[in-house]
Design a protein around this motif. Structure first.
Motif, PDB file in Angstrom:
ATOM      1  N   ARG A  91      34.746  10.346 -15.165  1.00 31.12           N
ATOM      2  CA  ARG A  91      34.680   8.968 -15.695  1.00 31.12           C
ATOM      3  C   ARG A  91      33.972   8.897 -17.034  1.00 31.12           C
ATOM      4  O   ARG A  91      34.327   8.094 -17.889  1.00 31.12           O
ATOM      5  CB  ARG A  91      33.980   8.054 -14.695  1.00 31.12           C
ATOM      6  N   THR A  92      32.904   9.700 -17.206  1.00 31.29           N
ATOM      7  CA  THR A  92      32.079   9.577 -18.412  1.00 31.29           C
ATOM      8  C   THR A  92      32.541  10.462 -19.556  1.00 31.29           C
ATOM      9  O   THR A  92      32.170  10.219 -20.704  1.00 31.29           O
ATOM     10  CB  THR A  92      30.618   9.940 -18.101  1.00 31.29           C
ATOM     11  N   GLY A  93      33.308  11.492 -19.242  1.00 30.38           N
ATOM     12  CA  GLY A  93      33.706  12.436 -20.274  1.00 30.38           C
ATOM     13  C   GLY A  93      32.644  13.483 -20.576  1.00 30.38           C
ATOM     14  O   GLY A  93      32.822  14.317 -21.460  1.00 30.38           O
ATOM     15  N   LEU A  94      31.539  13.449 -19.859  1.00 21.76           N
ATOM     16  CA  LEU A  94      30.499  14.463 -20.034  1.00 21.76           C
ATOM     17  C   LEU A  94      30.917  15.737 -19.309  1.00 21.76           C
ATOM     18  O   LEU A  94      31.563  15.669 -18.265  1.00 21.76           O
ATOM     19  CB  LEU A  94      29.165  13.986 -19.442  1.00 21.76           C
ATOM     20  N   PRO A  95      30.514  16.895 -19.823  1.00 24.46           N
ATOM     21  CA  PRO A  95      30.769  18.130 -19.081  1.00 24.46           C
ATOM     22  C   PRO A  95      30.032  18.093 -17.736  1.00 24.46           C
ATOM     23  O   PRO A  95      28.953  17.509 -17.622  1.00 24.46           O
ATOM     24  CB  PRO A  95      30.180  19.223 -19.979  1.00 24.46           C
ATOM     25  N   GLN A  96      30.623  18.710 -16.731  1.00 25.55           N
ATOM     26  CA  GLN A  96      30.040  18.695 -15.399  1.00 25.55           C
ATOM     27  C   GLN A  96      28.619  19.267 -15.401  1.00 25.55           C
ATOM     28  O   GLN A  96      27.750  18.773 -14.691  1.00 25.55           O
ATOM     29  CB  GLN A  96      30.934  19.450 -14.415  1.00 25.55           C
ATOM     30  N   SER A  97      28.370  20.265 -16.234  1.00 25.04           N
ATOM     31  CA  SER A  97      27.030  20.858 -16.302  1.00 25.04           C
ATOM     32  C   SER A  97      26.002  19.840 -16.794  1.00 25.04           C
ATOM     33  O   SER A  97      24.874  19.796 -16.301  1.00 25.04           O
ATOM     34  CB  SER A  97      27.023  22.086 -17.203  1.00 25.04           C
ATOM     35  N   GLN A  98      26.384  18.983 -17.759  1.00 31.63           N
ATOM     36  CA  GLN A  98      25.465  17.944 -18.245  1.00 31.63           C
ATOM     37  C   GLN A  98      25.211  16.906 -17.172  1.00 31.63           C
ATOM     38  O   GLN A  98      24.085  16.420 -17.026  1.00 31.63           O
ATOM     39  CB  GLN A  98      26.022  17.259 -19.492  1.00 31.63           C
ATOM     40  N   VAL A  99      26.241  16.540 -16.423  1.00 33.66           N
ATOM     41  CA  VAL A  99      26.072  15.575 -15.342  1.00 33.66           C
ATOM     42  C   VAL A  99      25.144  16.160 -14.278  1.00 33.66           C
ATOM     43  O   VAL A  99      24.232  15.481 -13.798  1.00 33.66           O
ATOM     44  CB  VAL A  99      27.426  15.151 -14.739  1.00 33.66           C
ATOM     45  N   SER A 100      25.347  17.419 -13.926  1.00 31.85           N
ATOM     46  CA  SER A 100      24.489  18.066 -12.928  1.00 31.85           C
ATOM     47  C   SER A 100      23.034  18.089 -13.383  1.00 31.85           C
ATOM     48  O   SER A 100      22.123  17.803 -12.598  1.00 31.85           O
ATOM     49  CB  SER A 100      24.958  19.499 -12.655  1.00 31.85           C
ATOM     50  N   THR A 101      22.807  18.411 -14.660  1.00 31.38           N
ATOM     51  CA  THR A 101      21.450  18.429 -15.206  1.00 31.38           C
ATOM     52  C   THR A 101      20.844  17.031 -15.178  1.00 31.38           C
ATOM     53  O   THR A 101      19.685  16.851 -14.792  1.00 31.38           O
ATOM     54  CB  THR A 101      21.456  18.988 -16.642  1.00 31.38           C
ATOM     55  N   ALA A 102      21.631  16.032 -15.570  1.00 37.79           N
ATOM     56  CA  ALA A 102      21.139  14.650 -15.568  1.00 37.79           C
ATOM     57  C   ALA A 102      20.803  14.202 -14.152  1.00 37.79           C
ATOM     58  O   ALA A 102      19.770  13.572 -13.917  1.00 37.79           O
ATOM     59  CB  ALA A 102      22.178  13.720 -16.194  1.00 37.79           C
ATOM     60  N   VAL A 103      21.658  14.532 -13.190  1.00 37.72           N
ATOM     61  CA  VAL A 103      21.405  14.159 -11.791  1.00 37.72           C
ATOM     62  C   VAL A 103      20.128  14.835 -11.294  1.00 37.72           C
ATOM     63  O   VAL A 103      19.307  14.208 -10.617  1.00 37.72           O
ATOM     64  CB  VAL A 103      22.614  14.494 -10.885  1.00 37.72           C
ATOM     65  N   ALA A 104      19.929  16.091 -11.655  1.00 36.49           N
ATOM     66  CA  ALA A 104      18.707  16.795 -11.239  1.00 36.49           C
ATOM     67  C   ALA A 104      17.465  16.124 -11.819  1.00 36.49           C
ATOM     68  O   ALA A 104      16.463  15.939 -11.119  1.00 36.49           O
ATOM     69  CB  ALA A 104      18.775  18.259 -11.671  1.00 36.49           C
ATOM     70  N   ARG A 105      17.521  15.735 -13.092  1.00 29.78           N
ATOM     71  CA  ARG A 105      16.391  15.029 -13.717  1.00 29.78           C
ATOM     72  C   ARG A 105      16.139  13.690 -13.029  1.00 29.78           C
ATOM     73  O   ARG A 105      14.995  13.331 -12.734  1.00 29.78           O
ATOM     74  CB  ARG A 105      16.677  14.772 -15.198  1.00 29.78           C
ATOM     75  N   LEU A 106      17.216  12.960 -12.774  1.00 32.23           N
ATOM     76  CA  LEU A 106      17.076  11.652 -12.134  1.00 32.23           C
ATOM     77  C   LEU A 106      16.559  11.787 -10.707  1.00 32.23           C
ATOM     78  O   LEU A 106      15.756  10.968 -10.251  1.00 32.23           O
ATOM     79  CB  LEU A 106      18.429  10.925 -12.154  1.00 32.23           C
ATOM     80  N   LYS A 107      16.989  12.809 -10.023  1.00 32.96           N
ATOM     81  CA  LYS A 107      16.528  13.030  -8.646  1.00 32.96           C
ATOM     82  C   LYS A 107      15.040  13.369  -8.641  1.00 32.96           C
ATOM     83  O   LYS A 107      14.273  12.837  -7.835  1.00 32.96           O
ATOM     84  CB  LYS A 107      17.351  14.133  -7.984  1.00 32.96           C
ATOM     85  N   GLU A 108      14.627  14.246  -9.556  1.00 34.14           N
ATOM     86  CA  GLU A 108      13.209  14.604  -9.654  1.00 34.14           C
ATOM     87  C   GLU A 108      12.346  13.382  -9.968  1.00 34.14           C
ATOM     88  O   GLU A 108      11.231  13.250  -9.465  1.00 34.14           O
ATOM     89  CB  GLU A 108      13.012  15.668 -10.739  1.00 34.14           C
ATOM     90  N   ALA A 109      12.873  12.484 -10.784  1.00 32.00           N
ATOM     91  CA  ALA A 109      12.137  11.267 -11.151  1.00 32.00           C
ATOM     92  C   ALA A 109      12.187  10.210 -10.052  1.00 32.00           C
ATOM     93  O   ALA A 109      11.514   9.186 -10.153  1.00 32.00           O
ATOM     94  CB  ALA A 109      12.700  10.694 -12.448  1.00 32.00           C
TER      95      ALA A 109
END
Length: 152
Positions: free
Chosen positions: A59-77
């Motif tokens: 949906r966002t056009g971001l690479p899956q690796s960037q989405v995974s990294t963002a999700v990990a950051r958001l989960k940690e926060a």
């Protein structure tokens, strides 16, 4: 203003918004990826809860690796939670947490005035004019304004 000018203005506003974000605990260097991808993922999850990383990427056009990294950051926060997909236990579904995280509260409480003043060379007249214009745009074009319009 044409579409190209609008697009470039949007990029300028994004950069100002990124500059207004407070540093995460431990500094920005501690995390991979950037603020932009995290904000794009949060925005997508607001309208598409219980999404897999691949769906967010599509949906966002971001690479899956960037989405995974963002999700990990958001989960940690504490901003998102993940749960196994009932249809495929190997897949995780992501959604915003029920309670805003401390980091999200910190980000939301941060003023844009400093970053905006820097972009406008600390000109108080221009700062007032642009701030008022942004308030008008937010009232009509923000995701919250659009969702209010759709529910009415």
């Amino acid at each position: 203003m044409d579409g190209v000018e609008l697009f470039l203005l949007g990029r300028t506003l994004m950069k100002i918004g990124e500059g207004a974000m407070p540093e995460p605990e431990g500094g920005a260097a501690r995390y991979g990826g950037g603020v932009r991808s995290v904000l794009i993922v949060v925005s997508d999850l607001a309208t598409h809860p219980d999404s897999a990383v691949g769906e967010i990427a599509a949906r966002t056009g971001l690479p899956q690796s960037q989405v995974s990294t963002a999700v990990a950051r958001l989960k940690e926060a504490g901003a998102v939670v993940t749960n196994p997909d009932p249809a495929d236990r190997r897949r995780l579904l992501v959604r915003q947490s029920a309670r805003p995280s401390d980091r999200m509260a910190q980000v939301r409480a941060t003023s844009i005035e400093g970053a905006l003043a820097d972009a406008l060379d600390d000109d108080p007249e221009r700062l007032k004019e642009v701030t008022e214009a942004l308030d008008v745009l937010a009232r009509h074009l923000s995701p919250q304004a659009r969702s209010r319009k759709q529910t009415s």
